[in-house]
Enzyme design. Structure first.
Site, mmCIF file in Angstrom:
data_model
loop_
_atom_site.group_PDB
_atom_site.id
_atom_site.type_symbol
_atom_site.label_atom_id
_atom_site.label_comp_id
_atom_site.label_asym_id
_atom_site.label_seq_id
_atom_site.Cartn_x
_atom_site.Cartn_y
_atom_site.Cartn_z
ATOM 1 N N LYS A 113 10.280 -2.239 3.557
ATOM 2 C CA LYS A 113 10.200 -1.632 2.595
ATOM 3 C C LYS A 113 9.135 -0.425 3.717
ATOM 4 O O LYS A 113 10.023 0.269 4.195
ATOM 5 C CB LYS A 113 10.177 -0.946 1.514
ATOM 6 C CG LYS A 113 9.569 0.829 0.378
ATOM 7 C CD LYS A 113 8.474 0.551 0.161
ATOM 8 C CE LYS A 113 7.520 -0.524 -0.264
ATOM 9 N NZ LYS A 113 5.730 0.457 -0.187
ATOM 10 N N LYS A 122 -1.236 4.484 5.947
ATOM 11 C CA LYS A 122 -0.489 3.320 5.441
ATOM 12 C C LYS A 122 0.104 2.434 6.333
ATOM 13 O O LYS A 122 0.827 1.357 6.519
ATOM 14 C CB LYS A 122 0.242 3.407 4.297
ATOM 15 C CG LYS A 122 0.847 2.267 3.771
ATOM 16 C CD LYS A 122 -1.002 1.072 3.551
ATOM 17 C CE LYS A 122 0.194 0.253 2.386
ATOM 18 N NZ LYS A 122 -0.945 -0.713 1.950
ATOM 19 N N SER A 176 2.827 3.402 -1.697
ATOM 20 C CA SER A 176 3.134 3.467 -0.056
ATOM 21 C C SER A 176 4.729 3.675 0.133
ATOM 22 O O SER A 176 5.604 3.022 -0.340
ATOM 23 C CB SER A 176 2.940 2.489 0.564
ATOM 24 O OG SER A 176 1.521 1.961 -0.166
HETATM 25 P P1 NAD Z 1 5.383 -3.345 -9.074
HETATM 26 O O1 NAD Z 1 6.971 -3.287 -8.771
HETATM 27 O O2 NAD Z 1 4.429 -4.166 -9.477
HETATM 28 O O3 NAD Z 1 5.462 -1.993 -9.750
HETATM 29 C C1 NAD Z 1 6.447 -0.840 -9.783
HETATM 30 C C2 NAD Z 1 6.203 -0.379 -11.165
HETATM 31 O O4 NAD Z 1 6.239 0.832 -11.570
HETATM 32 C C3 NAD Z 1 6.394 -1.528 -12.014
HETATM 33 O O5 NAD Z 1 5.837 -2.146 -13.175
HETATM 34 C C4 NAD Z 1 7.509 -0.932 -12.797
HETATM 35 O O6 NAD Z 1 8.253 -1.072 -13.935
HETATM 36 C C5 NAD Z 1 7.339 0.279 -12.119
HETATM 37 N N1 NAD Z 1 8.147 2.151 -12.094
HETATM 38 C C6 NAD Z 1 9.772 2.193 -11.407
HETATM 39 N N2 NAD Z 1 10.212 2.473 -11.824
HETATM 40 C C7 NAD Z 1 9.906 3.388 -13.536
HETATM 41 C C8 NAD Z 1 9.961 5.038 -13.963
HETATM 42 N N3 NAD Z 1 11.916 5.597 -13.638
HETATM 43 N N4 NAD Z 1 8.981 5.014 -14.705
HETATM 44 C C9 NAD Z 1 8.088 4.150 -14.932
HETATM 45 N N5 NAD Z 1 7.477 3.812 -14.280
HETATM 46 C C10 NAD Z 1 8.544 2.530 -13.456
HETATM 47 O O7 NAD Z 1 4.816 -2.588 -7.157
HETATM 48 P P2 NAD Z 1 3.027 -2.962 -7.118
HETATM 49 O O8 NAD Z 1 3.056 -4.233 -6.097
HETATM 50 O O9 NAD Z 1 1.909 -2.624 -8.248
HETATM 51 O O10 NAD Z 1 3.321 -1.914 -5.495
HETATM 52 C C11 NAD Z 1 3.194 -0.272 -6.217
HETATM 53 C C12 NAD Z 1 3.400 0.500 -4.392
HETATM 54 O O11 NAD Z 1 1.182 -0.151 -3.810
HETATM 55 C C13 NAD Z 1 4.281 0.110 -3.943
HETATM 56 O O12 NAD Z 1 4.302 1.416 -2.762
HETATM 57 C C14 NAD Z 1 3.218 -0.804 -2.623
HETATM 58 O O13 NAD Z 1 4.284 -0.999 -1.574
HETATM 59 C C15 NAD Z 1 1.844 -0.222 -2.801
HETATM 60 N N6 NAD Z 1 1.323 -1.536 -2.489
HETATM 61 C C16 NAD Z 1 1.025 -2.895 -2.847
HETATM 62 C C17 NAD Z 1 0.227 -3.505 -2.282
HETATM 63 C C18 NAD Z 1 0.548 -5.456 -3.140
HETATM 64 O O14 NAD Z 1 0.041 -6.230 -2.524
HETATM 65 N N7 NAD Z 1 1.589 -5.578 -4.350
HETATM 66 C C19 NAD Z 1 -0.804 -3.672 -1.389
HETATM 67 C C20 NAD Z 1 -1.211 -2.689 -1.901
HETATM 68 C C21 NAD Z 1 0.370 -1.955 -1.604
#
Ligand code: NAD
Length: 293
Positions: free
Chosen positions: A237, A169, A94
């Site tokens: 965010k 979104k 997102s």
């Molecule tokens: P998260 O922080 O759990 O996961 C992000 C991952 O990206 C981490 O494992 C991190 O190590 C990895 N990462 C960051 N930089 C990196 C790089 N340079 N190379 C490789 N890996 C890298 O976040 P999340 O909760 O999984 O959310 C991901 C996206 O989905 C966000 O944009 C969030 O807004 C969206 N989202 C989350 C939810 C929720 O409920 N958590 C629901 C819908 C949408």
């Protein structure tokens, strides 16, 4: 088809597992080695971002926000440097729709088509493979990858050109944040006026004011259970992106701006890692009363 997925966090990890279950040849990458190891044990290949760019027909990302997606794709040593003309990129994070369009402009020059395909549903639906995808991009690219997205979600809707997925979104996130604030405001009113918020919830949830947000969040507010779920900091965010996107097209967002200040207050108060239902804590503080028991 060779698929590469970068970003194995709360969402990316279970989504990757569902791609494996559906039979895709999957390579994965994350800064967190434990997450990569877990996916390798489930049948994926560990790969560098460079290898994913070089070898995969489609690159997927599930990263926190625009700066991370831009750095991974377009930064020094970014994946786009290694991708072949005729390959595809799908960003499921997102992020700002403005950033999605900027990334697409660079990829298009290299002959790479893109979809922005953020999701709604959170970790439980990521695990179940029942996420809702909102997608931006060309119809023929959407048609090609609709089955792949359906391996991770139960609803996959094309909303327009690249950027339309993230605009949709943001609309979702504005509605959810304002809905939680409205529910919190109303429940504090009931409590301070001497009516049990639990009974208010029972009485109104089936009427016009009822909502999925009300059903999910009021029980958490009444129990003071703010275990995430979806964190305050992630919603900050999203509302930042909504305010930026809204202002860029001249669409005023006065209610979003008000709820953003509540979220910022909560963040400053050390609640950034709480579930976004903790907006109720803001009302409890300014109202001087607890909504729950
Ligand atoms: P998260 O922080 O759990 O996961 C992000 C991952 O990206 C981490 O494992 C991190 O190590 C990895 N990462 C960051 N930089 C990196 C790089 N340079 N190379 C490789 N890996 C890298 O976040 P999340 O909760 O999984 O959310 C991901 C996206 O989905 C966000 O944009 C969030 O807004 C969206 N989202 C989350 C939810 C929720 O409920 N958590 C629901 C819908 C949408």
């Amino acid at each position: 088809m060779k698929v590469g997925l970068i970003g194995l966090g709360i969402m990316g990890k279970p989504m990757a597992k569902n791609l494996l279950k559906a039979g895709y040849d999957l390579s994965v990458s994350d800064l967190n080695k434990a997450a990569v190891d877990e996916l390798v044990a489930a049948g994926a290949k560990a790969a560098s971002n460079e290898d994913i760019g070089k070898n995969c027909d489609v690159v997927l990302t599930m990263l926190p926000n625009s700066p991370q997606v831009k750095a991974v794709m377009l930064g020094e040593g970014g994946v786009a440097n290694y991708m072949k003309s005729g390959s595809y990129y799908i960003d499921m994070s997102s992020i700002s729709p403005i950033a999605s369009k900027e990334i697409y402009a660079v990829l298009k020059e290299k002959g790479i088509e893109m979809l922005d395909a953020p999701v709604s549903g959170g970790e439980p639906k990521a695990i179940d493979g029942t996420l809702a995808f909102m997608v931006g991009g060309k119809k023929e690219v959407f048609d090609k990858f609709q089955p792949m997205l359906s391996a991770m979600g139960s609803s996959v809707v094309l909303c327009g050109d690249v950027g339309a997925g993230n605009t949709t979104k943001l609309a979702n996130q504005v509605i959810v944040a304002l809905n939680i604030a409205a529910v919190s405001e109303a429940m504090l009113l009931a409590k301070k006026a001497g009516v049990d918020p639990q009974l208010v919830f029972e009485a109104i949830k089936g009427g016009l004011a009822g909502s999925t947000v009300m059903n999910a969040k009021v029980p958490m507010i009444l129990d003071h259970n703010y275990k995430p779920g979806f964190k305050i900091d992630l919603h900050i965010k999203d509302l930042n992106n909504a305010l930026e996107a809204g202002h860029s097209v001249g669409s005023p967002l006065p209610l979003t701006a008000a709820v953003m200040e509540m979220l910022q207050t909560l963040h400053a108060d050390g609640c950034g890692q709480d579930d976004h239902s903790a907006i109720a804590k803001y009302y409890e503080k300014v109202g001087g009363a607890q909504i729950g028991k």
